[in-house]
Design a protein around this motif. Structure first.
Motif, PDB file in Angstrom:
ATOM      1  N   CYS A   1       6.846 -66.901  32.987  1.00  0.00           N
ATOM      2  CA  CYS A   1       5.711 -67.471  33.361  1.00  0.00           C
ATOM      3  C   CYS A   1       5.545 -66.639  34.785  1.00  0.00           C
ATOM      4  O   CYS A   1       6.284 -66.372  35.374  1.00  0.00           O
TER       5      CYS A   1
ATOM      6  N   ASP B   1       4.674 -68.180  37.582  1.00  0.00           N
ATOM      7  CA  ASP B   1       5.095 -69.275  38.531  1.00  0.00           C
ATOM      8  C   ASP B   1       5.726 -68.394  39.470  1.00  0.00           C
ATOM      9  O   ASP B   1       6.693 -67.729  39.235  1.00  0.00           O
TER      10      ASP B   1
ATOM     11  N   CYS C   1       7.211 -76.547  33.949  1.00  0.00           N
ATOM     12  CA  CYS C   1       6.011 -75.526  33.831  1.00  0.00           C
ATOM     13  C   CYS C   1       4.861 -76.208  33.987  1.00  0.00           C
ATOM     14  O   CYS C   1       4.270 -77.150  33.116  1.00  0.00           O
ATOM     15  N   GLY C   2       3.828 -75.835  34.976  1.00  0.00           N
ATOM     16  CA  GLY C   2       2.516 -76.389  35.358  1.00  0.00           C
ATOM     17  C   GLY C   2       1.597 -76.141  34.231  1.00  0.00           C
ATOM     18  O   GLY C   2       0.624 -76.726  33.871  1.00  0.00           O
TER      19      GLY C   2
ATOM     20  N   HIS D   1      10.294 -72.025  31.672  1.00  0.00           N
ATOM     21  CA  HIS D   1      10.868 -72.806  32.773  1.00  0.00           C
ATOM     22  C   HIS D   1      10.452 -74.382  32.560  1.00  0.00           C
ATOM     23  O   HIS D   1       9.397 -74.442  32.263  1.00  0.00           O
TER      24      HIS D   1
HETATM   25 CO    CO Z   1       5.167 -71.926  34.301  1.00  0.00          CO
END
Ligand code: CO
Length: 198
Positions: free
Chosen positions: A40, A42, A99-100, A96
């Motif tokens: 990701c 992120d 996760c947004g 993860h």
């Molecule tokens: Co994420």
């Protein structure tokens, strides 16, 4: 502008050379990473740091919610280079918890372009509706969706023609699925590794 970053870069390069005078010379001539990381975007999931690998040791592709969409030219280009040219031995899809991207896929809010990008996660959510609805805690439900997303992306990678062709010519290659915890910095192996066509 961004002088603090440039200063920190200079200090880093000096530290690397102090520890190993030939470090950058060697890297310049060759990169032979054994691993491709698909993770990701992120900022809290920095690929190399999490697994303690130095520059040159990990080939990295990151996007929102660690997707491996079979029509995405960016991901496919990375995959092809990693498999056909670098001949990495392991491809690790790393999701993860928290996760947004995964939560944005299913929260019902409109955000624009990213809604299209996240569409495969929405589909996954509906495919696993019964299992997910049975999880009473909202956060635990999303964490399970993060795991299901990793498992699906592992399947996307393993079923890709590039990977299938690599296996057909007996290239040593294994695809793995992990989930990283922001809470303790640890990865969990989802034990869905695939090392042959099936
Ligand atoms: Co994420």
């Amino acid at each position: 502008m961004l002088d603090h970053l440039k200063a920190s870069n200079r200090a880093w390069a000096e530290r690397m050379v102090a520890a190993d005078g030939e470090f950058f010379k060697r890297l310049e001539l060759q990169q032979v990473p054994e691993y491709l990381w698909i993770g990701c975007a992120d900022s809290r999931v920095p690929a190399n740091e999490i697994v303690g690998l130095a520059p040159g040791e990990l080939f990295v592709h990151r996007n929102v919610a660690n997707l491996a969409p079979p029509q995405d030219a960016n991901y496919l280009s990375v995959l092809q280079f990693a498999v056909d040219v670098l001949k990495v031995k392991h491809i690790i899809v790393v999701g993860h918890y928290g996760c947004g991207g995964v939560s944005a896929a299913v929260d019902g809010k409109r955000r624009g372009l990213v809604d299209h990008w996240l569409h495969p996660i929405r589909e996954l959510f509906h495919q696993h509706r019964d299992e997910l609805d049975a999880i009473p805690d909202g956060r635990a439900r999303l964490d399970r969706l993060c795991e299901l997303n990793v498992i699906r992306q592992v399947s996307n990678v393993a079923s890709d023609v590039l990977v299938q062709e690599a296996w057909a010519r007996r290239q040593d290659l294994c695809v793995h699925g992990w989930v990283y915890s922001l809470a303790n910095g640890l990865v969990t192996d989802l034990e869905v590794s695939i090392d042959r066509p099936k």
